[in-house]
Design an enzyme around this catalytic site. Structure first.
Site, PDB file in Angstrom:
ATOM      1  N   HIS A  56       0.844  -1.192   0.000  1.00  0.00           N
ATOM      2  CA  HIS A  56       0.000   0.000   0.000  1.00  0.00           C
ATOM      3  C   HIS A  56       0.879   1.240   0.000  1.00  0.00           C
ATOM      4  O   HIS A  56       1.514   1.569   1.002  1.00  0.00           O
ATOM      5  CB  HIS A  56      -0.944   0.007   1.204  1.00  0.00           C
ATOM      6  CG  HIS A  56      -2.001   1.072   1.112  1.00  0.00           C
ATOM      7  ND1 HIS A  56      -2.963   1.063   0.127  1.00  0.00           N
ATOM      8  CD2 HIS A  56      -2.249   2.178   1.851  1.00  0.00           C
ATOM      9  CE1 HIS A  56      -3.762   2.111   0.277  1.00  0.00           C
ATOM     10  NE2 HIS A  56      -3.344   2.815   1.314  1.00  0.00           N
ATOM     11  N   ARG A  79      -4.912  15.254   6.333  1.00  0.00           N
ATOM     12  CA  ARG A  79      -5.434  15.155   4.962  1.00  0.00           C
ATOM     13  C   ARG A  79      -5.417  16.519   4.272  1.00  0.00           C
ATOM     14  O   ARG A  79      -5.131  16.611   3.080  1.00  0.00           O
ATOM     15  CB  ARG A  79      -6.848  14.564   4.966  1.00  0.00           C
ATOM     16  CG  ARG A  79      -7.289  14.125   3.585  1.00  0.00           C
ATOM     17  CD  ARG A  79      -8.680  13.532   3.576  1.00  0.00           C
ATOM     18  NE  ARG A  79      -9.691  14.563   3.757  1.00  0.00           N
ATOM     19  CZ  ARG A  79     -10.974  14.409   3.409  1.00  0.00           C
ATOM     20  NH1 ARG A  79     -11.395  13.262   2.894  1.00  0.00           N
ATOM     21  NH2 ARG A  79     -11.837  15.374   3.596  1.00  0.00           N
ATOM     22  N   ARG A 203     -16.530   6.070   1.700  1.00  0.00           N
ATOM     23  CA  ARG A 203     -16.785   7.515   1.723  1.00  0.00           C
ATOM     24  C   ARG A 203     -16.806   8.082   0.312  1.00  0.00           C
ATOM     25  O   ARG A 203     -17.583   8.971  -0.010  1.00  0.00           O
ATOM     26  CB  ARG A 203     -15.675   8.241   2.508  1.00  0.00           C
ATOM     27  CG  ARG A 203     -15.679   8.021   3.990  1.00  0.00           C
ATOM     28  CD  ARG A 203     -14.561   8.822   4.668  1.00  0.00           C
ATOM     29  NE  ARG A 203     -13.254   8.187   4.561  1.00  0.00           N
ATOM     30  CZ  ARG A 203     -12.185   8.731   4.004  1.00  0.00           C
ATOM     31  NH1 ARG A 203     -12.248   9.920   3.452  1.00  0.00           N
ATOM     32  NH2 ARG A 203     -11.041   8.079   3.983  1.00  0.00           N
ATOM     33  N   GLU A 230     -10.454   2.855   8.542  1.00  0.00           N
ATOM     34  CA  GLU A 230      -9.234   3.407   9.141  1.00  0.00           C
ATOM     35  C   GLU A 230      -9.603   4.322  10.306  1.00  0.00           C
ATOM     36  O   GLU A 230      -8.844   4.474  11.253  1.00  0.00           O
ATOM     37  CB  GLU A 230      -8.439   4.183   8.072  1.00  0.00           C
ATOM     38  CG  GLU A 230      -7.150   4.813   8.591  1.00  0.00           C
ATOM     39  CD  GLU A 230      -6.349   5.512   7.495  1.00  0.00           C
ATOM     40  OE1 GLU A 230      -6.856   5.621   6.366  1.00  0.00           O
ATOM     41  OE2 GLU A 230      -5.220   5.944   7.782  1.00  0.00           O
ATOM     42  N   HIS A 264      -5.991  -1.230   5.954  1.00  0.00           N
ATOM     43  CA  HIS A 264      -6.152  -0.724   7.322  1.00  0.00           C
ATOM     44  C   HIS A 264      -6.993  -1.684   8.156  1.00  0.00           C
ATOM     45  O   HIS A 264      -6.499  -2.298   9.072  1.00  0.00           O
ATOM     46  CB  HIS A 264      -6.716   0.704   7.379  1.00  0.00           C
ATOM     47  CG  HIS A 264      -5.861   1.712   6.675  1.00  0.00           C
ATOM     48  ND1 HIS A 264      -4.547   1.899   7.005  1.00  0.00           N
ATOM     49  CD2 HIS A 264      -6.120   2.550   5.643  1.00  0.00           C
ATOM     50  CE1 HIS A 264      -4.024   2.832   6.210  1.00  0.00           C
ATOM     51  NE2 HIS A 264      -4.952   3.240   5.377  1.00  0.00           N
ATOM     52  N   ASP A 313       2.216   2.979   3.013  1.00  0.00           N
ATOM     53  CA  ASP A 313       1.118   3.937   2.882  1.00  0.00           C
ATOM     54  C   ASP A 313       1.593   5.380   2.685  1.00  0.00           C
ATOM     55  O   ASP A 313       1.931   5.783   1.588  1.00  0.00           O
ATOM     56  CB  ASP A 313       0.202   3.798   4.109  1.00  0.00           C
ATOM     57  CG  ASP A 313      -1.116   4.563   3.973  1.00  0.00           C
ATOM     58  OD1 ASP A 313      -1.346   5.170   2.922  1.00  0.00           O
ATOM     59  OD2 ASP A 313      -1.917   4.546   4.934  1.00  0.00           O
TER      60      ASP A 313
HETATM   61 ZN   LIG Z   1      -3.884   4.775   1.776  1.00  0.00          ZN
END
Ligand SMILES: [Zn+2]
Length: 435
Positions: A56, A79, A203, A230, A264, A313
């Site tokens: 990932h 984010r 989402r 997650e 996750h 990730d």
């Molecule tokens: Zn990711």
């Protein structure tokens, strides 16, 4: 035809640890693996393990390392910072940064990467003249860095459940799943790459579109990945909208199964765990730690039959040795007991199982017929000295910085940390410079 012989001082083979192993490599695969004297073979001193799979990756998140660790916040404030990078990338800077990040991975013993790629379009959402130019940039970056790539082309359609994409998210969205499919159908794998699919999350993709992506992956017989649970907030929003958990929504839309990976899988109900039996789960402990996500039930998932894989990730850390031991060490903190995962099991997660989940079922083992991936660890470094040539040393003592030699598909790759560092510094600086 290229053929070569190597002598491994110590090696972790499918049957266990072995000393003095001669491997013959031809056409990118192991032709023979057997104990024997070095004779004229090239010597690889130290402990050699199979090639690691980083299942990932979001390559561009590497530009955030050191920049998002100040102050307070959560996944959601992180984010916002990540979106600031996504706004700046174009095909050229994306390729440049990804090549440097993939080179960092190769130097860390990673021979295959699953790139969860959602940055498809121009700012504002208009497709480029070549609609797959961003994905092609990643393929080119992987080829230049010498890493195998599974490009998990990601469907992303919504800002949240029932909300249109806004701001930089417009770069991620194809508008609808049909347009996603038409674009991905035009994306051909190049040598050393595979094209797979991903659902960004419950989402970002409504259930009918999730179903279409799952059907495409089934038809194409290709890996299918999805972020799931997650964050608690994702579970709450999903339950409020659909009356089901994210895992239940994915299950009903046909996502789960033997080609699928749940990434996750941190906040799961008992029913979720049962539904994930037969699918892979990908844990990303250093990112989950960096973002304050929580600790997923890795051992319970393993027990019900969900094979574990690992990913770096957000690349807060690129070190699969750290990811491996983190799985066990997190379980210790959560349960106040030691010894949930053995070193061999964790190494299998990071090698054979991970490679298989990316569609490279013929990699991740040092045995005749397999892809010739090798990673040799220094056993005399400050971390590994005096530890012994065992799986426990590889998993609980070694670090990416101990990797001395790497082979991917039979090709030796130079391990040059200074060059990797210089390339990363240049690619990251270029991205942040004022324009
Ligand atoms: Zn990711």
């Amino acid at each position: 035809v290229s053929a070569a012989r190597y002598w491994l001082e110590h090696a972790l083979l499918p049957a266990g640890a072995a000393d003095g192993v001669v491997v013959e490599v031809a056409d990118g695969r192991f032709a023979a693996v057997a104990p024997g004297p070095p004779d004229g073979a090239e010597r690889l001193s130290g402990l050699t393990v199979p090639g690691l799979a980083n299942c990932h990756s979001h390559a561009f998140h590497r530009a955030l390392r050191g920049r998002t660790q100040a102050g307070r916040g959560s996944f959601w404030t992180w984010r916002t910072q990540m979106y600031a990078v996504a706004e700046r990338l174009d095909p050229d800077t994306y390729r440049d940064l990804a090549r440097a990040v993939y080179a960092e991975m190769v130097a860390a013993g990673i021979t295959a990467v699953g790139e969860f790629h959602y940055l498809h379009h121009q700012p504002g959402g208009t497709p480029y003249d070549e609609p797959n130019v961003m994905g092609l940039a990643l393929m080119e970056a992987a080829r230049e860095a010498g890493i195998r790539l599974t490009l998990l082309d990601t469907c992303y359609l919504a800002a949240g459940i029932g909300r249109e994409p806004e701001g930089v998210q417009q770069r991620f969205s194809d508008g609808d799943a049909g347009a996603w499919q038409r674009r991905v159908d035009e994306l051909d794998a190049t040598p050393g790459t595979r094209v797979g699919a991903a659902v960004h999350s419950v989402r970002a993709v409504p259930p009918p579109a999730i179903r279409l992506v799952a059907e495409w992956a089934d038809r194409s017989e290709t890996p299918l990945h999805a972020h799931v649970s997650e964050q608690d907030a994702e579970n709450e929003q999903c339950l409020a909208a659909y009356g089901r958990t994210p895992v239940e929504v994915l299950a009903e839309a046909g996502v789960l199964g033997q080609r699928s990976t749940a990434v996750h899988a941190t906040h799961l109900s008992g029913r979720d765990v049962e539904l994930l039996a037969g699918s892979y789960t990908c844990f990303c402990p250093t990112t989950e730690r960096d973002l304050g996500d929580g600790i997923g039930p890795s051992r319970v998932l393993h027990t019900v039959g969900s094979p574990l894989t690992l990913g770096s990730d957000s690349h807060a850390v690129v070190d699969l040795f750290e990811e491996m031991r983190a799985v066990e060490l997190d379980e210790r903190l959560a349960t106040r007991q030691r010894g949930h995962w053995s070193a061999r099991e964790l190494l299998e997660a990071a090698t054979g199982t991970g490679q298989r989940s990316l569609g490279f079922g013929d990699a991740g083992r040092i045995e005749p017929g397999a892809r010739a991936d090798l990673v040799t660890l220094d056993l005399a470094s400050p971390r590994t000295a005096g530890c012994g040539a065992t799986a426990e040393t590889a998993v609980f003592a070694a670090a990416a910085a101990d990797v001395r030699a790497v082979m991917v598909d039979g090709v030796r790759r130079e391990v040059e940390p200074e060059k990797v560092g210089a390339d990363l510094a240049r690619a990251v600086a270029r991205l942040w410079e004022d324009r």
